[in-house]
Design an enzyme around this catalytic site. Structure first.
Site, PDB file in Angstrom:
ATOM      1  N   TYR A 177       0.837  -1.192   0.000  1.00  0.00           N
ATOM      2  CA  TYR A 177       0.000   0.000   0.000  1.00  0.00           C
ATOM      3  C   TYR A 177       0.874   1.245   0.000  1.00  0.00           C
ATOM      4  O   TYR A 177       2.043   1.221   0.383  1.00  0.00           O
ATOM      5  CB  TYR A 177      -0.948   0.013   1.209  1.00  0.00           C
ATOM      6  N   CYS A 178       0.293   2.354  -0.458  1.00  0.00           N
ATOM      7  CA  CYS A 178       0.949   3.667  -0.432  1.00  0.00           C
ATOM      8  C   CYS A 178      -0.139   4.722  -0.305  1.00  0.00           C
ATOM      9  O   CYS A 178      -1.300   4.395  -0.053  1.00  0.00           O
ATOM     10  CB  CYS A 178       1.817   3.882  -1.673  1.00  0.00           C
ATOM     11  N   THR A 179       0.189   5.978  -0.501  1.00  0.00           N
ATOM     12  CA  THR A 179      -0.767   7.060  -0.257  1.00  0.00           C
ATOM     13  C   THR A 179      -1.978   6.999  -1.168  1.00  0.00           C
ATOM     14  O   THR A 179      -3.114   6.957  -0.712  1.00  0.00           O
ATOM     15  CB  THR A 179      -0.079   8.426  -0.410  1.00  0.00           C
TER      16      THR A 179
END
Length: 515
Positions: A353-355
């Site tokens: 996951y990331c922003t």
């Protein structure tokens, strides 16, 4: 123009254009690139070359436009190489003398597109082929044709107020093949200025990545234009735009540019393509996977790694429970981090996951290319979309953003602490020492005592500089960066106990498995 070209010479025209697209444009020995290239074209293609060069020149100049002073009658000025030009003659002379190489390369790009157009139209009749070529060459691709009509709105409504509740910030990306990123750059620059938007937009042949802020009306119009643009309408949908409270004041300026990558991973898109990412999971699907992962992890039975693809200062103030958060400063370090810790991922299921999702697109592609994982999944829409559905879910703390807000809050959890006294604190400020770009977690009490730098070294340097104002620059020597390995090596997964911790528990900066 095509209308003056006889049908029996069309094959010759196509051959000339295709031959031009293969010219070596990296020859550093070219004294006058434009004349060198033009000399290699025969008479039948010089008109096409002239068109390409004019278009390249016009697009380059367009990207340098800035609003003129309110006291001037003129609508626009131009800024290039830290110089301000108030008339077309000045900017044209500057571009012609100082940016010949860029114009040359863009001219070649335009003619390559023409070659593709001709090549793909072989099946058309001669008359249709001539019409297609004529349409392409005579169309000036004026960016103003792709700007929305705002005449029915008052300037005050379009610009909006400066309060955080009166504006909006858009975050989006779109991976798709773009043949003319420089034209898109000019268009995006004109579009954002037309709508009084600020922010950052990165454009490449692999797509577009943008974060822009302005009034809610302006961002609404921007989304409508993007969704109706033929280049993106088959790839973008309204749900791809993440919104948050903000506005134009969240960014110091508008920056639009052409790059090799729309997110800087440091590896050419030709080597690791966005077209081979991990499996996308909706926020709901990802939530269920994390729930399952945490249940099994507490029993030491999990074969899954929950991987945070962001930088350490992002995960420090907010992250998913049980995640592996690499202690890296830049996303361009991520490939080296994977390489150095490859055994950690062997035979594992990886949830990334990331922003907003963009870093996972290429990050998951890179991890998949290593061929060691069982499966690689990624959170579609990133943390941003997850928190819209699950504000009190498994993500604890704030969401770091790359603008002057620094963070967005969706829940009341505080998972970080003051760097000086250890009290719970998660509001970043820049280090008070000039030339240092580190972010600092310093609570109000410590700030009141003068602890406003990122480390003791910077605090001392700031004091010395204050006593010697003439010393306006110095080499950055910061404990924060000196003591952190560029690419950390993680402990084996078996060496860690994956147990849940309460938000705000004692989590040292060097502990990378964050619960």
């Amino acid at each position: 123009m095509p209308s003056s070209t006889s049908p029996d010479r069309e094959d010759d025209l196509e051959a000339c254009v295709l031959r031009f697209s293969d010219l070596d444009l990296k020859d550093t020995g070219l004294i006058d690139p434009s004349s060198h290239l033009k000399a290699q074209l025969d008479h039948s293609t010089k008109k096409k070359y002239s068109f390409g060069k004019k278009k390249a020149f016009a697009l380059f100049v367009k990207t340098k436009e800035v609003p003129a002073s309110a006291f001037e009658c003129k609508e626009k000025w131009w800024k290039c190489c830290q110089q301000l030009f108030k008339d077309k003659i000045g900017i044209h002379r500057h571009v012609a003398t100082q940016h010949a190489d860029e114009i040359c390369h863009q001219t070649a790009s335009i003619l390559k597109q023409l070659a593709v157009t001709l090549s793909s139209s072989k099946s058309l009749k001669s008359s249709d082929k001539r019409d297609l070529l004529k349409e392409y060459l005579t169309h000036d691709h004026d960016v103003s044709a792709w700007l929305p009509d705002t005449s029915c709105f008052s300037p005050d409504k379009l610009i909006g107020g400066q309060g955080i509740d009166e504006g909006e910030v858009l975050l989006y990306y779109c991976y798709c093949d773009l043949e003319d990123p420089h034209w898109i750059c000019a268009w995006q620059t004109a579009l954002c200025r037309h709508l009084h938007l600020t922010g950052k937009v990165r454009i490449a042949t692999e797509g577009i990545n943008g974060t822009v802020g302005g009034s809610k009306l302006a961002t609404k119009l921007y989304v409508e234009v993007m969704l109706s643009c033929p280049l993106f309408k088959d790839y973008l949908c309204k749900d791809d735009f993440k919104t948050s409270k903000g506005g134009a004041h969240c960014f110091p300026e508008l920056r639009v540019g052409v790059f090799e990558e729309i997110v800087p991973m440091g590896i050419s898109p030709n080597m690791i393509s966005y077209k081979k990412p991990g499996i996308h999971l909706s926020p709901g699907e990802f939530h269920k996977e994390v729930e399952k992962f945490l249940t099994l992890a507490s029993q030491e039975q999990s074969d899954t790694i929950l991987l945070d693809c962001r930088n350490f200062y992002e995960s420090k103030i907010g992250r998913f429970q049980g995640c592996l958060a690499p202690d890296i400063r830049k996303f361009s370090y991520f490939p080296s981090y994977v390489d150095k810790n490859l055994e950690l991922f062997r035979d594992k299921r990886v949830l990334m996951y990331c922003t907003g999702g963009i870093r996972c697109e290429r990050g998951s592609a890179y991890l998949k290319a290593k061929g060691v994982c069982k499966e690689v999944f990624q959170l579609k829409g990133g943390i941003h979309k997850y928190l819209e559905e699950f504000p009190d879910g498994f993500y604890k703390g704030k969401l770091f953003v790359f603008d002057e807000r620094y963070a967005l809050s969706y829940n009341s959890d505080v998972v970080s602490e003051c760097s000086y006294c250890g009290v719970q604190w998660d509001q970043y400020k820049l280090c008070s020492t000039p030339q240092c770009c580190q972010l600092v977690l310093s609570c109000p009490a410590c700030q009141g005592q003068g602890f406003t730098a990122c480390c003791v070294t910077c605090q001392d340097k700031g004091s010395r500089q204050a006593s010697s104002p003439a010393q306006n620059s110095f080499k950055e020597e910061c404990e924060c960066t000196a003591r952190r390995p560029r690419i950390p090596r993680e402990l084996s997964l078996q060496a860690r106990l994956l147990v849940n911790r309460e938000p705000g528990s004692d989590l040292g900066e060097e502990v990378h498995l964050l619960m």
